[in-house]
Design a protein around this motif. Structure first.
Motif, PDB file in Angstrom:
ATOM      1  N   ALA A 131      -7.217   1.608   3.289  1.00  0.00           N
ATOM      2  CA  ALA A 131      -7.063   2.790   3.019  1.00  0.00           C
ATOM      3  C   ALA A 131      -8.141   3.535   4.149  1.00  0.00           C
ATOM      4  O   ALA A 131      -7.660   4.725   4.489  1.00  0.00           O
ATOM      5  CB  ALA A 131      -7.644   2.884   1.719  1.00  0.00           C
TER       6      ALA A 131
ATOM      7  N   TYR B 275      -5.963   2.845  -3.478  1.00  0.00           N
ATOM      8  CA  TYR B 275      -5.707   1.522  -2.692  1.00  0.00           C
ATOM      9  C   TYR B 275      -6.272   0.395  -3.356  1.00  0.00           C
ATOM     10  O   TYR B 275      -5.781  -0.595  -3.592  1.00  0.00           O
ATOM     11  CB  TYR B 275      -6.140   1.906  -1.171  1.00  0.00           C
ATOM     12  CG  TYR B 275      -4.994   2.219  -0.336  1.00  0.00           C
ATOM     13  CD1 TYR B 275      -4.470   1.313   1.031  1.00  0.00           C
ATOM     14  CD2 TYR B 275      -4.529   3.415  -0.446  1.00  0.00           C
ATOM     15  CE1 TYR B 275      -3.763   2.009   1.686  1.00  0.00           C
ATOM     16  CE2 TYR B 275      -3.809   3.958   0.435  1.00  0.00           C
ATOM     17  CZ  TYR B 275      -3.191   3.316   1.640  1.00  0.00           C
ATOM     18  OH  TYR B 275      -2.367   3.570   2.346  1.00  0.00           O
ATOM     19  N   TYR B 276      -7.785   0.661  -3.775  1.00  0.00           N
ATOM     20  CA  TYR B 276      -8.599  -0.290  -4.047  1.00  0.00           C
ATOM     21  C   TYR B 276      -7.984  -0.878  -5.650  1.00  0.00           C
ATOM     22  O   TYR B 276      -7.716  -1.940  -6.093  1.00  0.00           O
ATOM     23  CB  TYR B 276      -9.964   0.111  -4.293  1.00  0.00           C
ATOM     24  CG  TYR B 276     -10.855  -0.914  -4.926  1.00  0.00           C
ATOM     25  CD1 TYR B 276     -11.673  -1.711  -3.981  1.00  0.00           C
ATOM     26  CD2 TYR B 276     -11.451  -0.873  -6.208  1.00  0.00           C
ATOM     27  CE1 TYR B 276     -12.472  -2.652  -4.501  1.00  0.00           C
ATOM     28  CE2 TYR B 276     -12.239  -1.661  -6.437  1.00  0.00           C
ATOM     29  CZ  TYR B 276     -12.957  -2.662  -5.830  1.00  0.00           C
ATOM     30  OH  TYR B 276     -13.645  -3.497  -6.410  1.00  0.00           O
TER      31      TYR B 276
ATOM     32  N   ALA C  97      -7.557  -3.984   0.673  1.00  0.00           N
ATOM     33  CA  ALA C  97      -6.844  -2.742   0.276  1.00  0.00           C
ATOM     34  C   ALA C  97      -7.995  -1.556   0.355  1.00  0.00           C
ATOM     35  O   ALA C  97      -7.457  -0.335   1.142  1.00  0.00           O
ATOM     36  CB  ALA C  97      -6.755  -2.678  -1.327  1.00  0.00           C
TER      37      ALA C  97
ATOM     38  N   PRO D 170       0.737  -1.129   0.215  1.00  0.00           N
ATOM     39  CA  PRO D 170      -0.024  -0.081   0.091  1.00  0.00           C
ATOM     40  C   PRO D 170       0.843   1.237  -0.138  1.00  0.00           C
ATOM     41  O   PRO D 170       0.649   2.111  -0.885  1.00  0.00           O
ATOM     42  CB  PRO D 170      -0.805  -0.109   1.182  1.00  0.00           C
ATOM     43  CG  PRO D 170      -0.918  -1.407   1.610  1.00  0.00           C
ATOM     44  CD  PRO D 170       0.371  -2.164   1.024  1.00  0.00           C
TER      45      PRO D 170
ATOM     46  N   ARG E   9      -5.068  -0.109  -7.035  1.00  0.00           N
ATOM     47  CA  ARG E   9      -3.819  -0.493  -7.060  1.00  0.00           C
ATOM     48  C   ARG E   9      -3.767  -2.116  -6.846  1.00  0.00           C
ATOM     49  O   ARG E   9      -3.128  -2.967  -7.529  1.00  0.00           O
ATOM     50  CB  ARG E   9      -2.971   0.157  -6.327  1.00  0.00           C
ATOM     51  CG  ARG E   9      -1.436  -0.559  -6.104  1.00  0.00           C
ATOM     52  CD  ARG E   9      -0.533   0.217  -5.140  1.00  0.00           C
ATOM     53  NE  ARG E   9      -1.334   0.790  -3.881  1.00  0.00           N
ATOM     54  CZ  ARG E   9      -1.157   1.639  -3.023  1.00  0.00           C
ATOM     55  NH1 ARG E   9      -0.003   2.520  -3.339  1.00  0.00           N
ATOM     56  NH2 ARG E   9      -1.811   1.997  -1.979  1.00  0.00           N
ATOM     57  N   GLU E  10      -4.708  -2.739  -5.784  1.00  0.00           N
ATOM     58  CA  GLU E  10      -4.578  -3.899  -5.520  1.00  0.00           C
ATOM     59  C   GLU E  10      -5.150  -4.830  -6.660  1.00  0.00           C
ATOM     60  O   GLU E  10      -4.863  -5.893  -7.118  1.00  0.00           O
ATOM     61  CB  GLU E  10      -5.340  -4.489  -4.241  1.00  0.00           C
ATOM     62  CG  GLU E  10      -5.632  -5.481  -3.817  1.00  0.00           C
ATOM     63  CD  GLU E  10      -4.226  -6.357  -3.505  1.00  0.00           C
ATOM     64  OE1 GLU E  10      -4.187  -7.772  -4.154  1.00  0.00           O
ATOM     65  OE2 GLU E  10      -3.139  -6.035  -3.209  1.00  0.00           O
TER      66      GLU E  10
ATOM     67  N   GLU F 145      -8.396   8.606  -2.369  1.00  0.00           N
ATOM     68  CA  GLU F 145      -7.213   7.871  -1.665  1.00  0.00           C
ATOM     69  C   GLU F 145      -7.871   6.252  -1.649  1.00  0.00           C
ATOM     70  O   GLU F 145      -7.073   5.416  -1.835  1.00  0.00           O
ATOM     71  CB  GLU F 145      -7.063   8.241  -0.343  1.00  0.00           C
ATOM     72  CG  GLU F 145      -5.887   7.727   0.391  1.00  0.00           C
ATOM     73  CD  GLU F 145      -4.489   8.419  -0.317  1.00  0.00           C
ATOM     74  OE1 GLU F 145      -3.855   7.500  -0.811  1.00  0.00           O
ATOM     75  OE2 GLU F 145      -4.334   9.682  -0.108  1.00  0.00           O
TER      76      GLU F 145
END
Length: 651
Positions: A432, A334-335, A428, A296, A337-338, A330
């Motif tokens: 976050a 995070y979401y 994720a 993260p 990216r995973e 944000e």
């Protein structure tokens, strides 16, 4: 003339007080090394206090896994004081078992069994957690030498003394002199608000039953008869506890089926519950998946620099208009990216390309929506925070069966996403929101937000975070479905409204989104009472309010003055009196204060906000103590007391 030995009185001896004591010990070499007198006033066992006490139903669990619980200020915590690493709950349990930790009482056999079966992914019982918290308190007390005296009673009043300091009156008849007072009261009870008081009066007049908001395990449910219909308002953590007490607590049990499902075997003593809430669904399940993609990393959009830039532009900020878009962006970062690095087969675009474009787009822009659609073909995987918050918004249900199917289907889908190793993007998102929640109080001071935003933070934002991140273990949702199939739990849907019907002498529950109406003689408001200093049943809070030493936070908005009900504190956690002035030696900390609040214990290695707050408060207390000690005094004004061992065990 001898120097004054500062007397510090903590009112409340739960985990928050234990954390501040540990920080006082850690910071003494740097701030003030002189002697202290520390008194902790707590009617329950110090460390666990009322909420986490040992003596409650053994079926009640934490909503955190053992690996996610620590009381120690580790190296990740950004604070002025030194780190003091120590075992979290899982490591503590292992240490007790291998006898590397021996300063524990002689546990009853059920606790030894829990210790032996505990793993990092276990959701521990509150009974086991009580022992960890009490052990931590004893450890923190010992680190302060013989300075700490525990008073197993209740504080009933605080009065200012001429010449400085305060008297703290105790229920056992003693009075303590205090140079410094710290209220750390946790969740307290309040007199019912107008609506709950009306419900109680109605039930009393018509021979019904009403449970006003309270800590679930402290309510007497014995008047509820087997098979009785009960309306339940609220589907959060208090509702989960209620199911434990009224179902397994009355002799029923769950049984695994051959196909991997769950069946409830009733005892015949259970009532039938009709549950609803504003959303109409329970809190989201805790998550079983592990991250598979890129780590993260730090927050990128909701940062101190970004907030400072907004302040420079606007002067005063609005949470919805200025901060929420950054938080949402944000969460999306995070979401996705995973999703794109941990499950690249679900994407149609590489993460680097996505991130480069995403960074420059507003969350609520059409360009951001188009980018997500291009990168993630499956619309079911798109992050919709508004739908997450209100899953049934805009829907109309055609009858009782439609409501049952919708809520049960929602719970099943939630389990498919969160209790599955196939959807780590849900973890994720969890991380976050947790990271942001811990940062809000640091990146923006309350006084830099408009009054409406402070209401939103204490209300909607806290509720949304709790709904998504502070839900129950997944097996609790499976149990809800099993109880539903057994006919003992029916769903009322979203937009719940409850009204007393004088003609029938029953409570009537309706949903604004369906035509379903249910009548019952019993109503349970399954939630903690709203914080209210003015209506508090805690004698100390009542004393502070009546004397003007403390005050209730009031906010001036465009439609009038509104109270949050919370005890008003300054940025340094000093109580703000009725005259608007911060008290030099009166402090308040915890969920009942106007500080942002972030729990009492936390996940390890997360730079946890409560540990940062504990450290800052401890250093402030020590600084005030240093100044007090420098004043010459002919006598030390503190009533002699018979010390009670800080290491006291269970009742």
């Amino acid at each position: 003339m001898p120097a004054t030995i500062p007397a510090i009185v903590f009112i409340g001896g739960g985990p928050r007080t234990a954390g501040v004591l540990e920080r006082i010990a850690a910071n003494r070499p740097d701030v003030f090394t002189g002697p202290l007198q520390i008194h902790v006033v707590e009617p329950h066992i110090p460390g666990s206090g009322r909420i986490w006490r040992y003596h409650q139903d053994p079926g009640l669990l934490l909503n955190s896994m053992a690996a996610d619980i620590t009381m120690f200020t580790d190296q990740s915590v950004e604070c002025a004081g030194p780190a003091a690493p120590g075992p979290g709950l899982a490591e503590w349990a292992a240490g007790v078992l291998d006898a590397s930790i021996i300063d524990v009482p002689d546990f009853p056999q059920p606790l030894w069994q829990q210790l032996r079966t505990l793993t990092g992914t276990t959701f521990p019982t509150r009974q086991l957690q009580s022992q960890y918290l009490e052990w931590f308190f004893r450890r923190a007390s010992r680190s302060l030498g013989r300075s700490v005296t525990v008073h197993r009673t209740t504080a009933v009043g605080i009065t200012a003394q001429e010449g400085g300091g305060h008297h703290v009156e105790l229920a056992n008849g003693r009075t303590l002199h205090a140079d410094i007072v710290v209220t750390a009261l946790g969740h307290t009870d309040s007199r019912p608000d107008a609506i709950s008081a009306r419900f109680s009066d109605f039930a009393a007049r018509h021979g019904g039953y009403h449970a006003a908001p309270s800590y679930t395990t402290d309510v007497d449910y014995s008047p509820i008869a087997a098979g009785q219909d009960v309306i339940v308002a609220g589907m959060g953590l208090a509702f989960v506890d209620l199911l434990v007490l009224l179902m397994e607590g009355r002799g029923g049990r769950f049984q695994e089926t051959d196909d991997g499902g769950l069946r409830y075997l009733p005892s015949g003593r259970e009532p039938r519950l009709w549950a609803g809430s504003r959303r109409g669904v329970p809190y989201h399940s805790k998550i079983s998946a592990a991250l598979r993609g890129l780590a993260p990393g730090p927050l990128r959009f909701f940062t101190a620099d970004a907030v400072e830039a907004l302040l420079a532009q606007h002067g005063e900020l609005d949470f919805r208009q200025h901060l929420w878009p950054l938080i949402a962006k944000e969460a999306g970062y995070y979401y996705y990216r995973e999703l794109l690095t941990g499950s690249p087969e679900r994407g149609a675009m590489g993460w680097d390309s996505f991130a480069a474009r995403y960074t420059g787009l507003d969350w609520y822009s059409g360009e951001r929506t188009d980018l997500v659609a291009a990168a993630v073909p499956d619309a079911g995987l798109h992050l919709d925070l508004e739908r997450l918050d209100r899953p049934f918004a805009g829907l109309r249900f055609d009858g009782h069966r439609a409501v049952q199917e919708a809520v049960a289907g929602y719970i099943e889908q939630d389990l498919a996403l969160r209790d599955s190793r196939d959807h780590p993007e849900t973890l994720a998102l969890f991380l976050a929101l947790l990271h942001v929640y811990m940062e809000v109080g640091r990146v923006v001071q309350p006084e830099r937000l408009n009054a409406r935003s402070q209401q939103v933070i204490h209300g909607w934002w806290h509720g949304f975070f709790s709904f998504v991140d502070s839900g129950p273990p997944p097996h609790r949702l499976r149990q809800m479905l099993a109880l539903h199939r057994a006919g003992l739990l029916q769903f009322l849907g979203p937009g719940l409204e409850v009204t007393p019907d004088e003609a029938s002498g029953t409570f009537r529950a309706t949903s604004r989104q369906s035509d379903v109406t249910v009548s019952a003689k019993a109503l349970i408001e399954a939630r903690l009472p709203s914080t209210s200093v003015a209506r508090s049943l805690n004698p100390v809070l009542a004393s502070l309010h009546e004397s003007g030493l403390g005050s209730e936070q009031r906010l001036l908005t465009s439609d009038g003055i509104h109270s949050t009900g919370k005890l008003l504190v300054s940025a340094e956690h000093r109580l703000v009196g009725a005259d608007g002035q911060a008290q030099a030696t009166l402090f308040g900390i915890g969920p009942g204060t106007s500080g942002w609040g972030a729990g009492a214990f936390a996940r390890p290695n997360t730079n946890a906000a409560p540990f940062r707050e504990n450290d800052a408060l401890a250093r402030t207390i020590l600084g005030v103590s240093r100044d007090i000690a420098a004043r010459p005094s002919a006598t030390v004004i503190s009533e002699p007391t018979t010390p009670e061992p800080a290491a006291a065990g269970k009742n």
